[in-house]
Design a protein around this motif. Sequence first.
Motif, PDB file in Angstrom:
ATOM      1  N   GLN A  18       5.770   5.839  27.944  1.00 57.08           N
ATOM      2  CA  GLN A  18       6.388   6.308  26.695  1.00 57.08           C
ATOM      3  C   GLN A  18       5.754   5.644  25.468  1.00 57.08           C
ATOM      4  O   GLN A  18       5.593   6.271  24.427  1.00 57.08           O
ATOM      5  CB  GLN A  18       7.887   6.031  26.730  1.00 57.08           C
ATOM      6  CG  GLN A  18       8.627   6.731  25.607  1.00 57.08           C
ATOM      7  CD  GLN A  18      10.030   6.218  25.437  1.00 57.08           C
ATOM      8  OE1 GLN A  18      10.631   5.722  26.384  1.00 57.08           O
ATOM      9  NE2 GLN A  18      10.560   6.338  24.235  1.00 57.08           N
TER      10      GLN A  18
ATOM     11  N   LEU B 166       2.783   7.462  23.969  1.00 61.63           N
ATOM     12  CA  LEU B 166       2.890   8.842  23.490  1.00 61.63           C
ATOM     13  C   LEU B 166       3.363   8.879  22.051  1.00 61.63           C
ATOM     14  O   LEU B 166       4.484   8.494  21.756  1.00 61.63           O
ATOM     15  CB  LEU B 166       3.875   9.613  24.386  1.00 61.63           C
ATOM     16  CG  LEU B 166       3.533   9.581  25.873  1.00 61.63           C
ATOM     17  CD1 LEU B 166       4.688  10.121  26.694  1.00 61.63           C
ATOM     18  CD2 LEU B 166       2.265  10.357  26.149  1.00 61.63           C
TER      19      LEU B 166
ATOM     20  N   GLU C  38       4.412  11.155  20.152  1.00 58.80           N
ATOM     21  CA  GLU C  38       5.591  11.974  19.858  1.00 58.80           C
ATOM     22  C   GLU C  38       6.907  11.234  20.071  1.00 58.80           C
ATOM     23  O   GLU C  38       7.864  11.423  19.315  1.00 58.80           O
ATOM     24  CB  GLU C  38       5.582  13.227  20.752  1.00 58.80           C
ATOM     25  CG  GLU C  38       4.545  14.249  20.378  1.00 58.80           C
ATOM     26  CD  GLU C  38       5.000  15.135  19.223  1.00 58.80           C
ATOM     27  OE1 GLU C  38       6.166  15.546  19.244  1.00 58.80           O
ATOM     28  OE2 GLU C  38       4.190  15.386  18.326  1.00 58.80           O
TER      29      GLU C  38
ATOM     30  N   LYS D 134      11.460  14.019  30.300  1.00 59.99           N
ATOM     31  CA  LYS D 134      10.914  14.249  28.951  1.00 59.99           C
ATOM     32  C   LYS D 134       9.615  13.462  28.761  1.00 59.99           C
ATOM     33  O   LYS D 134       8.641  13.972  28.193  1.00 59.99           O
ATOM     34  CB  LYS D 134      11.965  13.820  27.923  1.00 59.99           C
ATOM     35  CG  LYS D 134      11.497  13.838  26.486  1.00 59.99           C
ATOM     36  CD  LYS D 134      11.503  15.219  25.907  1.00 59.99           C
ATOM     37  CE  LYS D 134      11.093  15.210  24.445  1.00 59.99           C
ATOM     38  NZ  LYS D 134      10.673  16.525  23.979  1.00 59.99           N
TER      39      LYS D 134
ATOM     40  N   GLN E 267       6.933  15.206  30.660  1.00 63.42           N
ATOM     41  CA  GLN E 267       6.575  16.435  29.945  1.00 63.42           C
ATOM     42  C   GLN E 267       5.649  16.123  28.769  1.00 63.42           C
ATOM     43  O   GLN E 267       4.607  16.752  28.588  1.00 63.42           O
ATOM     44  CB  GLN E 267       7.872  17.102  29.447  1.00 63.42           C
ATOM     45  CG  GLN E 267       7.681  18.173  28.387  1.00 63.42           C
ATOM     46  CD  GLN E 267       7.538  19.541  28.993  1.00 63.42           C
ATOM     47  OE1 GLN E 267       8.458  20.025  29.654  1.00 63.42           O
ATOM     48  NE2 GLN E 267       6.385  20.151  28.803  1.00 63.42           N
ATOM     49  N   GLU E 268       6.049  15.121  28.000  1.00 64.55           N
ATOM     50  CA  GLU E 268       5.251  14.738  26.840  1.00 64.55           C
ATOM     51  C   GLU E 268       3.894  14.177  27.258  1.00 64.55           C
ATOM     52  O   GLU E 268       2.891  14.357  26.573  1.00 64.55           O
ATOM     53  CB  GLU E 268       5.991  13.696  25.985  1.00 64.55           C
ATOM     54  CG  GLU E 268       7.122  14.274  25.145  1.00 64.55           C
ATOM     55  CD  GLU E 268       6.639  15.327  24.148  1.00 64.55           C
ATOM     56  OE1 GLU E 268       5.498  15.222  23.670  1.00 64.55           O
ATOM     57  OE2 GLU E 268       7.408  16.260  23.868  1.00 64.55           O
TER      58      GLU E 268
ATOM     59  N   ASN F 277       1.706  17.116  27.973  1.00 66.70           N
ATOM     60  CA  ASN F 277       1.306  17.737  26.709  1.00 66.70           C
ATOM     61  C   ASN F 277       0.231  16.927  26.004  1.00 66.70           C
ATOM     62  O   ASN F 277      -0.734  17.477  25.485  1.00 66.70           O
ATOM     63  CB  ASN F 277       2.511  17.870  25.766  1.00 66.70           C
ATOM     64  CG  ASN F 277       3.508  18.875  26.263  1.00 66.70           C
ATOM     65  OD1 ASN F 277       3.204  19.669  27.161  1.00 66.70           O
ATOM     66  ND2 ASN F 277       4.712  18.839  25.724  1.00 66.70           N
ATOM     67  N   TYR F 278       0.426  15.622  25.999  1.00 60.70           N
ATOM     68  CA  TYR F 278      -0.513  14.746  25.298  1.00 60.70           C
ATOM     69  C   TYR F 278      -1.883  14.774  25.957  1.00 60.70           C
ATOM     70  O   TYR F 278      -2.913  14.857  25.277  1.00 60.70           O
ATOM     71  CB  TYR F 278       0.054  13.325  25.251  1.00 60.70           C
ATOM     72  CG  TYR F 278      -0.706  12.387  24.347  1.00 60.70           C
ATOM     73  CD1 TYR F 278      -1.101  12.769  23.069  1.00 60.70           C
ATOM     74  CD2 TYR F 278      -1.034  11.096  24.762  1.00 60.70           C
ATOM     75  CE1 TYR F 278      -1.797  11.910  22.240  1.00 60.70           C
ATOM     76  CE2 TYR F 278      -1.725  10.223  23.932  1.00 60.70           C
ATOM     77  CZ  TYR F 278      -2.107  10.643  22.689  1.00 60.70           C
ATOM     78  OH  TYR F 278      -2.799   9.785  21.864  1.00 60.70           O
TER      79      TYR F 278
END
Lengths: 140, 90
Positions: B28, B31, B33, B46, B49-50, B53-54
Amino acid sequence: MANSKSAITLLNSTSSRLCFARTSATFASAPPDQLKRQSRRIKMAAYSSMARVAGRRRAWARALLFRLHTRPRHKTLMRRKRRPSTSSDDMVGKLRRLLPGGETMDVCTLLEETANYIHCLSTQVKVMKAISNHHLSKVN
Amino acid sequence: MSGRSRSRQSSSVRISDEQITDLVHKLQQLLPEIRNRHSDKVSAAKVLQETCNYIRSLHREVDDLSERLSELLATSDTAQAAIIRSLLTQ
Protein backbone atom coordinates in the motif's frame (compact mmCIF):
# COMPACT_ATOMS: atom_id res chain seq x y z
CA MET A 1 21.55 5.12 0.09
CA ALA A 2 21.08 1.87 -1.73
CA ASN A 3 18.11 3.35 -3.58
CA SER A 4 19.97 6.19 -5.21
CA LYS A 5 22.86 3.88 -5.97
CA SER A 6 20.61 1.45 -7.75
CA ALA A 7 18.96 4.33 -9.59
CA ILE A 8 22.35 5.46 -10.88
CA THR A 9 23.23 1.91 -11.92
CA LEU A 10 19.88 1.67 -13.63
CA LEU A 11 20.43 4.95 -15.39
CA ASN A 12 23.87 3.88 -16.48
CA SER A 13 22.64 0.55 -17.69
CA THR A 14 19.62 2.03 -19.48
CA SER A 15 21.69 4.72 -21.17
CA SER A 16 24.24 2.31 -22.55
CA ARG A 17 21.51 -0.01 -23.71
CA LEU A 18 19.67 2.83 -25.36
CA CYS A 19 22.91 3.73 -27.02
CA PHE A 20 23.18 0.19 -28.30
CA ALA A 21 19.55 0.17 -29.39
CA ARG A 22 20.24 3.30 -31.31
CA THR A 23 23.40 2.23 -33.07
CA SER A 24 21.68 -0.87 -34.34
CA ALA A 25 19.03 1.25 -36.04
CA THR A 26 19.44 3.46 -39.05
CA PHE A 27 19.95 7.17 -38.60
CA ALA A 28 18.13 8.75 -41.51
CA SER A 29 14.47 9.71 -41.40
CA ALA A 30 12.79 6.62 -40.09
CA PRO A 31 9.61 5.22 -41.62
CA PRO A 32 6.82 4.33 -39.18
CA ASP A 33 7.52 0.60 -38.98
CA GLN A 34 11.14 1.33 -38.29
CA LEU A 35 10.16 3.67 -35.48
CA LYS A 36 8.00 0.90 -34.12
CA ARG A 37 10.87 -1.53 -34.23
CA GLN A 38 13.15 1.00 -32.60
CA SER A 39 10.64 1.70 -29.87
CA ARG A 40 10.27 -2.02 -29.19
CA ARG A 41 14.03 -2.33 -28.99
CA ILE A 42 14.16 0.52 -26.49
CA LYS A 43 11.42 -1.12 -24.46
CA MET A 44 13.29 -4.41 -24.39
CA ALA A 45 16.46 -2.58 -23.40
CA ALA A 46 14.59 -0.82 -20.61
CA TYR A 47 13.05 -3.98 -19.16
CA SER A 48 16.26 -5.91 -19.58
CA SER A 49 18.40 -3.35 -17.76
CA MET A 50 15.79 -3.10 -15.04
CA ALA A 51 15.87 -6.85 -14.50
CA ARG A 52 19.66 -6.93 -14.55
CA VAL A 53 19.92 -4.22 -11.95
CA ALA A 54 17.41 -6.01 -9.72
CA GLY A 55 19.62 -9.07 -9.91
CA ARG A 56 19.21 -12.80 -10.18
CA ARG A 57 17.97 -13.15 -6.64
CA ARG A 58 14.68 -11.64 -7.65
CA ALA A 59 12.26 -14.15 -9.11
CA TRP A 60 10.51 -11.56 -11.27
CA ALA A 61 13.84 -10.45 -12.73
CA ARG A 62 14.80 -14.00 -13.67
CA ALA A 63 11.38 -14.58 -15.21
CA LEU A 64 11.54 -11.30 -17.12
CA LEU A 65 15.02 -11.97 -18.51
CA PHE A 66 13.98 -15.47 -19.49
CA ARG A 67 10.93 -14.09 -21.26
CA LEU A 68 12.97 -11.40 -23.01
CA HIS A 69 15.48 -13.90 -24.30
CA THR A 70 13.09 -16.60 -25.39
CA ARG A 71 10.05 -14.69 -26.56
CA PRO A 72 9.63 -14.54 -30.31
CA ARG A 73 10.47 -11.04 -31.42
CA HIS A 74 7.29 -10.44 -33.36
CA LYS A 75 5.05 -10.87 -30.35
CA THR A 76 4.22 -7.88 -28.25
CA LEU A 77 6.43 -7.61 -25.26
CA MET A 78 4.89 -7.60 -21.81
CA ARG A 79 1.43 -8.14 -23.16
CA ARG A 80 -0.38 -11.40 -23.27
CA LYS A 81 -3.48 -12.55 -24.99
CA ARG A 82 -6.29 -12.23 -22.57
CA ARG A 83 -7.72 -15.52 -21.54
CA PRO A 84 -11.37 -15.61 -20.62
CA SER A 85 -11.02 -15.38 -16.89
CA THR A 86 -13.31 -17.65 -14.92
CA SER A 87 -12.81 -15.81 -11.66
CA SER A 88 -12.90 -12.14 -12.49
CA ASP A 89 -12.73 -11.07 -8.88
CA ASP A 90 -9.65 -13.11 -8.17
CA MET A 91 -7.26 -10.26 -7.49
CA VAL A 92 -4.34 -12.48 -6.59
CA GLY A 93 -4.79 -14.28 -9.90
CA LYS A 94 -4.71 -10.99 -11.76
CA LEU A 95 -1.57 -9.96 -9.96
CA ARG A 96 0.02 -13.31 -10.79
CA ARG A 97 -0.55 -12.71 -14.47
CA LEU A 98 0.86 -9.19 -14.29
CA LEU A 99 4.05 -10.01 -12.41
CA PRO A 100 6.72 -11.79 -14.48
CA GLY A 101 7.02 -15.29 -13.08
CA GLY A 102 4.08 -14.71 -10.76
CA GLU A 103 2.23 -17.86 -11.78
CA THR A 104 4.49 -20.12 -9.77
CA MET A 105 4.92 -18.07 -6.60
CA ASP A 106 3.31 -18.60 -3.24
CA VAL A 107 1.26 -15.66 -1.98
CA CYS A 108 3.94 -14.26 0.33
CA THR A 109 6.62 -14.33 -2.35
CA LEU A 110 4.15 -12.86 -4.83
CA LEU A 111 3.44 -9.86 -2.59
CA GLU A 112 7.08 -9.33 -1.74
CA GLU A 113 8.23 -9.60 -5.35
CA THR A 114 5.40 -7.31 -6.45
CA ALA A 115 6.56 -4.61 -4.04
CA ASN A 116 10.08 -4.85 -5.40
CA TYR A 117 8.84 -4.96 -9.00
CA ILE A 118 6.76 -1.81 -8.52
CA HIS A 119 9.71 -0.06 -6.95
CA CYS A 120 12.03 -0.96 -9.85
CA LEU A 121 9.43 -0.26 -12.52
CA SER A 122 8.63 3.21 -11.19
CA THR A 123 12.36 3.98 -10.99
CA GLN A 124 12.72 2.82 -14.58
CA VAL A 125 9.90 5.14 -15.65
CA LYS A 126 11.61 8.04 -13.87
CA VAL A 127 14.91 7.24 -15.59
CA MET A 128 13.26 7.10 -19.01
CA LYS A 129 11.44 10.38 -18.34
CA ALA A 130 14.72 11.99 -17.31
CA ILE A 131 16.46 10.79 -20.46
CA SER A 132 13.68 11.98 -22.77
CA ASN A 133 13.30 15.33 -21.00
CA HIS A 134 17.01 15.88 -21.14
CA HIS A 135 17.02 14.94 -24.78
CA LEU A 136 14.16 17.35 -25.50
CA SER A 137 15.92 20.22 -23.77
CA LYS A 138 19.00 19.54 -25.89
CA VAL A 139 17.04 19.48 -29.12
CA ASN A 140 15.04 22.63 -28.47
CA MET B 1 22.25 -22.67 -7.08
CA SER B 2 18.54 -22.50 -7.31
CA GLY B 3 17.54 -19.13 -5.94
CA ARG B 4 13.93 -20.21 -6.16
CA SER B 5 13.72 -21.59 -2.65
CA ARG B 6 14.93 -19.19 -0.07
CA SER B 7 16.05 -20.53 3.25
CA ARG B 8 14.02 -18.16 5.36
CA GLN B 9 10.86 -19.13 3.55
CA SER B 10 11.36 -22.84 3.71
CA SER B 11 11.72 -22.59 7.46
CA SER B 12 8.22 -21.19 7.80
CA VAL B 13 6.03 -23.17 5.50
CA ARG B 14 2.81 -21.94 6.97
CA ILE B 15 1.96 -18.44 5.99
CA SER B 16 0.44 -16.47 8.79
CA ASP B 17 -2.28 -13.87 8.34
CA GLU B 18 0.01 -11.41 10.04
CA GLN B 19 2.66 -11.87 7.39
CA ILE B 20 0.14 -11.25 4.63
CA THR B 21 -1.26 -8.16 6.36
CA ASP B 22 2.24 -6.83 6.76
CA LEU B 23 3.10 -7.39 3.10
CA VAL B 24 -0.18 -5.87 1.92
CA HIS B 25 0.54 -2.85 4.08
CA LYS B 26 4.02 -2.54 2.55
CA LEU B 27 2.47 -2.74 -0.88
CA GLN B 28 0.00 0.00 0.00
CA GLN B 29 2.88 2.35 0.80
CA LEU B 30 4.06 2.06 -2.79
CA LEU B 31 0.76 3.01 -4.39
CA PRO B 32 0.31 6.73 -4.96
CA GLU B 33 -3.50 6.43 -5.09
CA ILE B 34 -3.93 4.98 -1.62
CA ARG B 35 -0.57 5.62 0.01
CA ASN B 36 -1.83 8.27 2.35
CA ARG B 37 -4.99 6.55 3.45
CA HIS B 38 -5.14 4.91 6.80
CA SER B 39 -4.47 1.21 6.38
CA ASP B 40 -7.52 0.25 8.46
CA LYS B 41 -9.76 1.88 5.91
CA VAL B 42 -8.33 0.09 2.89
CA SER B 43 -9.20 -3.55 2.34
CA ALA B 44 -6.63 -6.03 1.10
CA ALA B 45 -8.71 -6.52 -2.05
CA LYS B 46 -8.58 -2.78 -2.71
CA VAL B 47 -4.79 -2.76 -2.28
CA LEU B 48 -4.44 -5.64 -4.73
CA GLN B 49 -6.78 -3.94 -7.19
CA GLU B 50 -4.80 -0.73 -6.99
CA THR B 51 -1.55 -2.68 -7.32
CA CYS B 52 -2.76 -4.21 -10.59
CA ASN B 53 -3.89 -0.82 -11.86
CA TYR B 54 -0.60 0.79 -10.94
CA ILE B 55 1.49 -1.92 -12.61
CA ARG B 56 -0.64 -1.59 -15.76
CA SER B 57 -0.21 2.17 -15.78
CA LEU B 58 3.55 1.82 -15.33
CA HIS B 59 3.70 -0.65 -18.23
CA ARG B 60 1.79 1.85 -20.35
CA GLU B 61 4.22 4.58 -19.33
CA VAL B 62 7.19 2.44 -20.38
CA ASP B 63 5.41 1.85 -23.72
CA ASP B 64 4.80 5.56 -24.26
CA LEU B 65 8.29 6.57 -23.18
CA SER B 66 9.85 3.98 -25.47
CA GLU B 67 7.90 5.46 -28.35
CA ARG B 68 8.85 8.97 -27.36
CA LEU B 69 12.51 8.07 -27.03
CA SER B 70 12.58 6.29 -30.37
CA GLU B 71 11.12 9.40 -32.02
CA LEU B 72 13.57 11.64 -30.24
CA LEU B 73 16.50 9.47 -31.22
CA ALA B 74 15.32 9.36 -34.81
CA THR B 75 14.92 13.11 -35.16
CA SER B 76 18.12 14.28 -33.54
CA ASP B 77 21.65 13.37 -34.43
CA THR B 78 23.32 15.18 -31.56
CA ALA B 79 26.15 13.42 -29.80
CA GLN B 80 24.48 10.77 -27.70
CA ALA B 81 27.54 10.31 -25.58
CA ALA B 82 27.46 13.91 -24.38
CA ILE B 83 23.87 13.59 -23.25
CA ILE B 84 24.52 10.41 -21.37
CA ARG B 85 27.63 11.83 -19.80
CA SER B 86 25.81 14.91 -18.62
CA LEU B 87 22.96 12.78 -17.29
CA LEU B 88 25.35 10.70 -15.29
CA THR B 89 27.22 13.62 -13.81
CA GLN B 90 24.10 15.42 -12.63
